[in-house]
Design a protein around this motif. Structure first.
Motif, mmCIF file in Angstrom:
data_model
loop_
_atom_site.group_PDB
_atom_site.id
_atom_site.type_symbol
_atom_site.label_atom_id
_atom_site.label_comp_id
_atom_site.label_asym_id
_atom_site.label_seq_id
_atom_site.Cartn_x
_atom_site.Cartn_y
_atom_site.Cartn_z
ATOM 1 N N THR A 1 30.660 -14.476 11.690
ATOM 2 C CA THR A 1 30.798 -15.228 10.447
ATOM 3 C C THR A 1 31.205 -16.670 10.718
ATOM 4 O O THR A 1 31.718 -17.347 9.840
ATOM 5 C CB THR A 1 31.847 -14.561 9.528
ATOM 6 N N ASN A 2 30.991 -17.123 11.928
ATOM 7 C CA ASN A 2 31.291 -18.513 12.274
ATOM 8 C C ASN A 2 30.279 -18.975 13.322
ATOM 9 O O ASN A 2 29.444 -18.208 13.769
ATOM 10 C CB ASN A 2 32.733 -18.648 12.782
ATOM 11 N N PHE B 1 27.260 -17.336 8.982
ATOM 12 C CA PHE B 1 28.000 -18.456 8.418
ATOM 13 C C PHE B 1 27.035 -19.332 7.613
ATOM 14 O O PHE B 1 25.974 -19.708 8.108
ATOM 15 C CB PHE B 1 28.650 -19.280 9.532
ATOM 16 N N ASN B 2 27.390 -19.616 6.386
ATOM 17 C CA ASN B 2 26.606 -20.500 5.517
ATOM 18 C C ASN B 2 25.169 -20.000 5.321
ATOM 19 O O ASN B 2 24.230 -20.784 5.254
ATOM 20 C CB ASN B 2 26.610 -21.923 6.080
ATOM 21 N N ARG C 1 20.271 -21.027 3.132
ATOM 22 C CA ARG C 1 19.644 -21.331 4.421
ATOM 23 C C ARG C 1 18.251 -20.694 4.485
ATOM 24 O O ARG C 1 18.035 -19.603 3.982
ATOM 25 C CB ARG C 1 20.521 -20.778 5.550
ATOM 26 N N LYS D 1 28.783 -15.300 0.527
ATOM 27 C CA LYS D 1 28.725 -16.553 -0.250
ATOM 28 C C LYS D 1 29.974 -17.399 -0.047
ATOM 29 O O LYS D 1 29.942 -18.606 -0.263
ATOM 30 C CB LYS D 1 28.516 -16.236 -1.727
ATOM 31 N N GLU D 2 31.055 -16.775 0.396
ATOM 32 C CA GLU D 2 32.306 -17.514 0.650
ATOM 33 C C GLU D 2 32.314 -18.189 2.020
ATOM 34 O O GLU D 2 33.187 -19.003 2.308
ATOM 35 C CB GLU D 2 33.497 -16.556 0.558
ATOM 36 N N HIS E 1 31.377 -20.768 4.174
ATOM 37 C CA HIS E 1 30.794 -22.113 4.306
ATOM 38 C C HIS E 1 31.859 -23.116 4.674
ATOM 39 O O HIS E 1 33.003 -22.851 4.731
ATOM 40 C CB HIS E 1 30.055 -22.527 3.041
#
Length: 134
Positions: free
Chosen positions: A53-54, A66-67, A71, A131-132, A134
């Motif tokens: 997640t990063n 991530f993000n 995208r 969705k969180e 970012h």
């Protein structure tokens, strides 16, 4: 007379026992409903084996998420996507993520992700979590 006393004593004891059991059952408080796992917990349990997640962790079997919302599909630099992603001409949104998590091969034929989640509420919680990021 002794037999009669014994019978009466047994009936009295059984009657009191039933009353005590009924009172104990009525006195017990109901347990609260189990809290459903949140998206972060579900992600860790079901997705984190293959995805990070990063952008700093080493890439796993799947790309970093991530993000991901907004995208373009198949666009993480340095990640080698399966052949199906060459034709994936869309950006990830709630509907695409839901379809993907539900059945990856149906959304992108030729993809190699094996995970499927049939429960809409679990998919929704995971998507909310994504969705969180970012």
């Amino acid at each position: 007379m002794t037999k009669l006393r014994a019978t009466l004593a047994l009936e009295l004891a059984l009657g009191l026992g039933a009353v005590l059991v009924a009172q104990m059952a009525a006195a017990q408080m109901p347990l609260p409903a189990a809290k459903p796992p949140d998206g972060a917990t579900l992600f860790k349990q079901q997705c984190a084996v293959c995805h990070t997640t990063n952008l700093t962790d080493h890439v796993r079997q799947g790309p970093s998420l991530f993000n991901i919302v907004g995208r373009r599909a198949g666009s993480v630099d340095g990640f080698k996507y399966s052949a199906g992603f060459a034709n994936a001409d869309f950006a990830w949104d709630d509907a695409k993520l839901d379809a993907w998590i539900s059945n990856p091969q149906e959304l992108i034929p030729g993809s190699v992700m094996a995970y499927r989640q049939a429960k809409p509420e679990v998919r929704a919680a995971i998507i909310t979590y994504l969705k969180e990021l970012h």
